[in-house]
Motif scaffolding. Structure first.
Motif, PDB file in Angstrom:
ATOM      1  N   ARG A 143       0.830  -1.200   0.000  1.00 13.31           N
ATOM      2  CA  ARG A 143       0.000   0.000   0.000  1.00 13.31           C
ATOM      3  C   ARG A 143       0.865   1.251   0.000  1.00 13.31           C
ATOM      4  O   ARG A 143       1.992   1.252   0.483  1.00 13.31           O
ATOM      5  CB  ARG A 143      -0.933   0.003   1.208  1.00 13.31           C
ATOM      6  N   LYS A 144       0.311   2.332  -0.564  1.00 19.46           N
ATOM      7  CA  LYS A 144       1.077   3.570  -0.730  1.00 19.46           C
ATOM      8  C   LYS A 144       0.566   4.706   0.166  1.00 19.46           C
ATOM      9  O   LYS A 144       1.066   5.818   0.094  1.00 19.46           O
ATOM     10  CB  LYS A 144       1.012   4.031  -2.194  1.00 19.46           C
ATOM     11  N   ARG A 146       0.720   4.996   3.456  1.00 18.19           N
ATOM     12  CA  ARG A 146       1.641   5.280   4.550  1.00 18.19           C
ATOM     13  C   ARG A 146       2.932   4.515   4.289  1.00 18.19           C
ATOM     14  O   ARG A 146       2.973   3.634   3.427  1.00 18.19           O
ATOM     15  CB  ARG A 146       1.038   4.852   5.892  1.00 18.19           C
ATOM     16  N   PRO A 147       4.006   4.804   5.014  1.00 15.79           N
ATOM     17  CA  PRO A 147       5.223   4.002   4.863  1.00 15.79           C
ATOM     18  C   PRO A 147       4.937   2.523   5.089  1.00 15.79           C
ATOM     19  O   PRO A 147       4.129   2.156   5.945  1.00 15.79           O
ATOM     20  CB  PRO A 147       6.158   4.566   5.941  1.00 15.79           C
ATOM     21  N   ALA A 148       5.607   1.670   4.311  1.00  9.03           N
ATOM     22  CA  ALA A 148       5.375   0.228   4.410  1.00  9.03           C
ATOM     23  C   ALA A 148       5.611  -0.277   5.825  1.00  9.03           C
ATOM     24  O   ALA A 148       4.883  -1.146   6.316  1.00  9.03           O
ATOM     25  CB  ALA A 148       6.272  -0.513   3.421  1.00  9.03           C
ATOM     26  N   SER A 149       6.616   0.270   6.507  1.00 14.13           N
ATOM     27  CA  SER A 149       6.926  -0.199   7.859  1.00 14.13           C
ATOM     28  C   SER A 149       5.762   0.054   8.814  1.00 14.13           C
ATOM     29  O   SER A 149       5.473  -0.770   9.697  1.00 14.13           O
ATOM     30  CB  SER A 149       8.188   0.495   8.375  1.00 14.13           C
ATOM     31  N   VAL A 150       5.071   1.171   8.646  1.00 13.15           N
ATOM     32  CA  VAL A 150       3.948   1.496   9.516  1.00 13.15           C
ATOM     33  C   VAL A 150       2.773   0.560   9.238  1.00 13.15           C
ATOM     34  O   VAL A 150       2.135   0.046  10.172  1.00 13.15           O
ATOM     35  CB  VAL A 150       3.535   2.970   9.335  1.00 13.15           C
ATOM     36  N   ASN A 151       2.472   0.351   7.963  1.00 16.06           N
ATOM     37  CA  ASN A 151       1.362  -0.534   7.609  1.00 16.06           C
ATOM     38  C   ASN A 151       1.617  -1.965   8.068  1.00 16.06           C
ATOM     39  O   ASN A 151       0.720  -2.634   8.595  1.00 16.06           O
ATOM     40  CB  ASN A 151       1.120  -0.493   6.103  1.00 16.06           C
ATOM     41  N   VAL A 152       2.836  -2.435   7.866  1.00 14.54           N
ATOM     42  CA  VAL A 152       3.170  -3.804   8.287  1.00 14.54           C
ATOM     43  C   VAL A 152       3.088  -3.923   9.806  1.00 14.54           C
ATOM     44  O   VAL A 152       2.562  -4.903  10.343  1.00 14.54           O
ATOM     45  CB  VAL A 152       4.572  -4.202   7.775  1.00 14.54           C
ATOM     46  N   ALA A 153       3.574  -2.929  10.511  1.00 14.16           N
ATOM     47  CA  ALA A 153       3.524  -2.971  11.975  1.00 14.16           C
ATOM     48  C   ALA A 153       2.090  -2.995  12.486  1.00 14.16           C
ATOM     49  O   ALA A 153       1.778  -3.694  13.465  1.00 14.16           O
ATOM     50  CB  ALA A 153       4.265  -1.764  12.556  1.00 14.16           C
TER      51      ALA A 153
END
Length: 205
Positions: A143-144, A146-153
């Motif tokens: 997904r674009k 939010r930052p990938a790290s935030v979405n994954v977390a």
């Protein structure tokens, strides 16, 4: 490996400040909730499979070990080949197929009275639950918004909260109406995951 470190590309740091505690955005609620039932089922296998085999179907130590092995081996196989099947089937179709497999396994656990039937059921649950979390993480990272790290977390937070909550929920239900019904209490969460599978489609927002 130490010598190769210099050749490993390091992504540039995000320009925005990452939050200390990542929650799913409104647009990601379906994606974050998709794997809840299957993560609860995974936790149930780790915490309850041995007790189930002994107290519900009257299995001996051999079958208790077989049940745990029957759960973990298909899970390992599913995660090893998950990327291949995701490419062939697409994330939504793969998610729905594996969710249905897990639902079938839970139904058998709620009905069977034999050790062999229970071993087969745990194998189905293991295979069905194997790809839910990897699929959710992959979709979150793509997904674009939010930052990938935030979405994954945020997906990680929801999924492993479910993993931790599942076994106590089963115990609470089992205390009143039995362990088989306790395992069946996971079905609504898995059925919800089936209908939330389209949230795994690639998004560009």
């Amino acid at each position: 490996i130490i010598r190769l470190r210099a050749a490993i590309p390091v992504p540039a740091p995000s320009s925005g400040q990452s939050p200390a505690f990542a929650l799913p955005s409104k647009a990601m609620l379906g994606l974050a909730a998709f794997s809840v039932g299957l993560q609860m089922s995974e936790g149930a296998a780790f915490d309850w499979s041995g007790i189930y085999m002994k107290e519900v179907v009257g299995a001996n130590a051999t079958y208790i070990g077989m049940a745990y092995f029957a759960f973990t081996l298909p899970m390992a196989i599913g995660r090893f080949f998950g990327d291949h099947f995701r490419t062939v089937l697409g994330p939504v179709r793969l998610a729905r197929i594996t969710t249905l497999i897990a639902i079938l396994g839970l139904l058998i656990l709620g009905l069977t009275e034999t050790p062999i039937g229970a071993v087969v059921a745990w194998a189905l649950v293991g295979l069905g639950a194997s790809m839910a979390f990897p699929l959710a993480v992959t979709a979150a990272a793509a997904r674009k918004d939010r930052p990938a790290s935030v979405n994954v977390a945020s997906v990680f937070l929801v999924a492993f909260t479910a993993f931790v909550i599942g076994p106590p929920l089963i115990g609470f239900v089992a205390k009143g109406i039995g362990l088989q019904n306790g395992l069946l209490s996971l079905l609504p969460f898995c059925i919800l995951g089936y209908f939330l599978a389209p949230s795994l489609n690639p998004r560009r927002d």
